[in-house]
Design a protein around this motif. Structure first.
Motif, PDB file in Angstrom:
ATOM      1  N   PRO A 111      -0.177  -6.722   2.589  1.00 58.62           N
ATOM      2  CA  PRO A 111      -1.422  -7.229   3.155  1.00 58.62           C
ATOM      3  C   PRO A 111      -1.260  -8.634   3.722  1.00 58.62           C
ATOM      4  O   PRO A 111      -0.422  -9.403   3.260  1.00 58.62           O
ATOM      5  CB  PRO A 111      -2.382  -7.232   1.957  1.00 58.62           C
ATOM      6  CG  PRO A 111      -1.479  -7.389   0.769  1.00 58.62           C
ATOM      7  CD  PRO A 111      -0.223  -6.633   1.122  1.00 58.62           C
TER       8      PRO A 111
ATOM      9  N   ASN B 202      -8.573 -10.645   0.537  1.00 64.02           N
ATOM     10  CA  ASN B 202      -7.888  -9.480  -0.010  1.00 64.02           C
ATOM     11  C   ASN B 202      -6.801  -9.975  -0.955  1.00 64.02           C
ATOM     12  O   ASN B 202      -6.781 -11.157  -1.326  1.00 64.02           O
ATOM     13  CB  ASN B 202      -7.337  -8.567   1.100  1.00 64.02           C
ATOM     14  CG  ASN B 202      -6.316  -9.269   1.991  1.00 64.02           C
ATOM     15  OD1 ASN B 202      -5.759 -10.306   1.634  1.00 64.02           O
ATOM     16  ND2 ASN B 202      -6.074  -8.698   3.163  1.00 64.02           N
TER      17      ASN B 202
ATOM     18  N   SER C 141      -6.178   2.732   0.116  1.00 68.41           N
ATOM     19  CA  SER C 141      -5.096   1.861  -0.343  1.00 68.41           C
ATOM     20  C   SER C 141      -4.759   2.161  -1.792  1.00 68.41           C
ATOM     21  O   SER C 141      -5.659   2.293  -2.633  1.00 68.41           O
ATOM     22  CB  SER C 141      -5.483   0.388  -0.207  1.00 68.41           C
ATOM     23  OG  SER C 141      -4.473  -0.450  -0.737  1.00 68.41           O
TER      24      SER C 141
ATOM     25  N   THR D 241     -11.808   1.006  10.821  1.00 69.68           N
ATOM     26  CA  THR D 241     -10.799   0.294  11.588  1.00 69.68           C
ATOM     27  C   THR D 241      -9.927   1.322  12.284  1.00 69.68           C
ATOM     28  O   THR D 241      -9.903   2.498  11.916  1.00 69.68           O
ATOM     29  CB  THR D 241      -9.912  -0.592  10.688  1.00 69.68           C
ATOM     30  OG1 THR D 241      -9.222   0.241   9.746  1.00 69.68           O
ATOM     31  CG2 THR D 241     -10.733  -1.633   9.952  1.00 69.68           C
TER      32      THR D 241
ATOM     33  N   ASP E 299      -9.271   3.830   5.580  1.00 69.36           N
ATOM     34  CA  ASP E 299      -8.547   2.705   4.975  1.00 69.36           C
ATOM     35  C   ASP E 299      -8.342   2.861   3.471  1.00 69.36           C
ATOM     36  O   ASP E 299      -8.757   2.029   2.654  1.00 69.36           O
ATOM     37  CB  ASP E 299      -9.273   1.390   5.270  1.00 69.36           C
ATOM     38  CG  ASP E 299      -9.357   1.113   6.762  1.00 69.36           C
ATOM     39  OD1 ASP E 299      -8.434   1.501   7.489  1.00 69.36           O
ATOM     40  OD2 ASP E 299     -10.363   0.517   7.199  1.00 69.36           O
TER      41      ASP E 299
ATOM     42  N   ASN F  96      -9.110  -4.977   6.902  1.00 71.95           N
ATOM     43  CA  ASN F  96      -8.255  -5.323   5.760  1.00 71.95           C
ATOM     44  C   ASN F  96      -8.917  -6.245   4.746  1.00 71.95           C
ATOM     45  O   ASN F  96      -8.254  -6.714   3.821  1.00 71.95           O
ATOM     46  CB  ASN F  96      -6.932  -5.956   6.227  1.00 71.95           C
ATOM     47  CG  ASN F  96      -6.170  -5.053   7.172  1.00 71.95           C
ATOM     48  OD1 ASN F  96      -6.076  -3.854   6.930  1.00 71.95           O
ATOM     49  ND2 ASN F  96      -5.662  -5.610   8.256  1.00 71.95           N
TER      50      ASN F  96
ATOM     51  N   ASN G  92       0.865  -1.176   0.000  1.00 75.31           N
ATOM     52  CA  ASN G  92       0.000   0.000   0.000  1.00 75.31           C
ATOM     53  C   ASN G  92       0.904   1.230   0.000  1.00 75.31           C
ATOM     54  O   ASN G  92       1.610   1.500   0.963  1.00 75.31           O
ATOM     55  CB  ASN G  92      -0.903   0.000   1.226  1.00 75.31           C
ATOM     56  CG  ASN G  92      -1.829   1.205   1.242  1.00 75.31           C
ATOM     57  OD1 ASN G  92      -1.871   1.985   0.291  1.00 75.31           O
ATOM     58  ND2 ASN G  92      -2.570   1.367   2.331  1.00 75.31           N
TER      59      ASN G  92
ATOM     60  N   PRO H 249      -7.021 -11.837   5.805  1.00 73.35           N
ATOM     61  CA  PRO H 249      -7.894 -11.400   6.897  1.00 73.35           C
ATOM     62  C   PRO H 249      -8.422 -12.576   7.712  1.00 73.35           C
ATOM     63  O   PRO H 249      -8.380 -13.734   7.284  1.00 73.35           O
ATOM     64  CB  PRO H 249      -9.035 -10.680   6.173  1.00 73.35           C
ATOM     65  CG  PRO H 249      -9.048 -11.251   4.797  1.00 73.35           C
ATOM     66  CD  PRO H 249      -7.627 -11.604   4.481  1.00 73.35           C
TER      67      PRO H 249
END
Length: 579
Positions: free
Chosen positions: A191, A260, A177, A80, A175, A219, A50, A194
């Motif tokens: 990443p 993800n 990205s 988050t 969040d 995420n 990211n 999750p």
């Protein structure tokens, strides 16, 4: 609906002008930018990171710049972590917030962010190739926006931005990205897979669908919904899904995984179960494909009809209208014999029974263009339910149509309809006739009401007229009076929670029946074909067919008669041919 005044039949609704102006402005804005909606990347190189700095606003607005004083860091609500961006558009400021992100040339990046609140846009400029953006209408919960871009041969920095809409509600962002090859300026975080979702629940049953929801996972870029036999049935970006295509009166079990770019989690446990409704559980005995027509209890220069003279093509006849009383929320109905050539109450009651004996449903419509019924608290909700049920008992009506064009309160209208359903039982026919603007977003009160009562709802016949230009489910703007306008807007409803069997298309029966938006009956039939069979579409074609689509509605049986029954003679036989 057009009510009582002959002028209204030719002039349309003056109250629609601000909405048309808004839609026109939005159309111009959308035409100036390229909207690119893409699927989420499923694989990424091991070095991908990211590249955004302070992507979760945990360090306030560090690395971000917002126009004027429109942006601020907030601690609630957040998706988050402990921070999020809140930006408040003003009349001449769309609350644009930007960050310069370091990238590598000739590389592909996935840009995403989670948003909530008013209209929210996400985009990237200065890419060196094609700049991209995506957006969403108002969202009550966190919703992910995602798009991709490729950098040019010499591009080492792009501007990532968010913004809202002029004078619209504030929007929230969390969040962010910019995922792809490390440009040397990001946070360097790769990443991780999750964790599986928790709080999975099943609800919102219809005959052929179940709502599945869960708690958002940090995420997670997407979620996969599985039946308990391991069959994947949906992939979504938000924390809920409507699983369709199910059998009536059948129990189903579901599990959900989070995913993800790093991979997919294990499935949630335990398996959660729900049961679809029985046949007829929310249709009130209406045919699979049905035509609704509004019958006028007044004379506005359309052909005056008795109920017995309503054309046989109509499966649901909505008696227009019940009137507000001095008791908040309560309604009454009185036959307008003077304007109907001496048509008596006794004849009317006998005609209701005769239509029902012929297999038709006769319901009482509440509201209309001039309707002033207000259901704004628990007391008025009870008054509404009691008064409508009293009319059903007195006249033998099969149900009620909600045609409140001057606003409604989802919380208390839901209470009212629940109470009415408890009194009337499973045979209740419940229809709605919202204006197009009312069904643009699930955050709207009308849309929320429809979703709240899915288990007892028969059909929502949206009025695709007197509207100007509106957004379709593909994010493009369409003008009324076209097959694309009808199909692209109908898609919004079935892709956002309503079962196709609960969706109908509403059009005027003649050019005199509405201020704008009339289409020839052949265009109505083309729209029905496009939605149910993916044939006879215009430039817009739904991603999937909706063969269970309920049907069509028109204002009104009287204007249809005035035009020589052209609408019912064309649409009536055609709807019987649908799958």
């Amino acid at each position: 609906m057009i009510r009582r005044s002959p002028l209204a039949a030719s002039a349309g609704r003056g109250s629609r002008i601000p909405r048309r102006a808004w839609a026109g402005a939005l159309s111009a804005a959308l035409a100036a930018s390229t909207l690119t909606l893409t699927g989420l990347a499923t694989e990424a190189a091991a070095a991908d990171v990211n590249n955004a700095k302070n992507p979760g606003f945990e360090s306030g607005l560090a690395n971000w710049a917002c126009s004027s004083t429109t942006g601020s860091a907030v601690s609630s609500p957040v998706r988050t972590g402990t921070g999020a961006l809140k930006a408040s558009p003003a009349g001449h400021d769309n609350a644009r917030c930007t960050q310069a992100v370091a990238v590598k040339p000739n590389s592909t990046y996935t840009l995403s962010a989670w948003v909530q609140g008013g209209l929210a846009y996400l985009g990237a400029s200065g890419t060196g190739t094609t700049d991209v953006s995506t957006w969403t209408a108002d969202s009550a919960g966190w919703k992910q926006l995602t798009t991709t871009f490729t950098t040019g041969a010499t591009t080492t920095s792009v501007t990532v931005y968010t913004h809202g809409w002029y004078g619209a509600a504030a929007y929230l962002v969390d969040d962010v990205s910019v995922f792809g090859p490390d440009g040397g300026g990001g946070n360097g975080e790769e990443p991780v897979i999750p964790v599986p979702p928790t709080g999975v629940a099943v609800g919102g049953a219809t005959k052929t669908s179940l709502d599945v929801s869960w708690k958002p996972v940090p995420n997670a870029a997407s979620y996969h919904v599985y039946r308990e036999d391991g069959t994947k049935v949906q992939t979504v970006s938000g924390a809920s899904a409507v699983v369709t295509g199910l059998a009536p009166d059948t129990e189903y079990g579901f599990q959900v995984s989070a995913a993800n770019a790093a991979g997919e989690s294990v499935k949630s446990t335990p398996v959660v179960r729900g049961r679809t409704l029985k046949e007829g559980g929310n249709g009130g005995g209406v045919p699979k494909h049905a035509i609704t027509g509004y019958w006028q209890n007044f004379n506005n220069q359309a052909t005056v009809q008795t109920l017995a003279q309503v054309q046989d093509a109509y499966d649901i006849i909505a008696v227009s209208f019940a009137d507000a009383t001095s008791t908040p929320g309560a309604v009454s109905f009185t036959l307008n014999s003077a304007q109907l050539g001496g048509y008596t109450d006794a004849q009317f009651r006998a005609d209701v029974k005769a239509k029902q004996a012929a297999g038709k449903k006769v319901i009482i419509s509440v509201g209309g263009e001039l309707g002033t019924v207000r259901v704004n608290d628990a007391a008025s909700a009870t008054n509404f339910a009691n008064s409508v049920h009293a009319l059903m008992q007195s006249y033998g009506f099969d149900g009620v149509d909600i045609d409140l064009e001057n606003g409604l309160n989802a919380t208390y209208m839901t209470q009212a309809l629940r109470q009415l359903s408890a009194k009337a039982g499973p045979s209740l026919v419940l229809t709605m006739a919202p204006q197009t603007i009312d069904m643009q977003s699930t955050a709207g009160e009308y849309f929320k009401t429809a979703l709240n009562v899915k288990d007892i709802l028969t059909v929502v016949n949206t009025q695709y007229y007197n509207s100007g230009a509106m957004l379709g489910c593909d994010g493009k703007v369409y003008s009324q009076g076209t097959v694309d306008f009808i199909t692209a807007l109908t898609c919004i409803q079935v892709e956002n929670g309503l079962d196709p069997s609960q969706v109908g298309i509403g059009l005027p029966a003649s050019t005199r029946a509405a201020g704008g938006g009339y289409v020839a009956p052949s265009v109505v039939n083309n729209a029905l074909d496009c939605l149910t069979k993916l044939t006879n579409c215009g430039s817009f074609k739904p991603a999937r067919a909706y063969p269970a689509l309920r049907g069509a509605m028109t204002w009104s049986t009287n204007w249809d008669a005035t035009a020589g029954n052209a609408w019912s003679n064309a649409v009536g036989p055609h709807i019987r041919t649908l799958p």
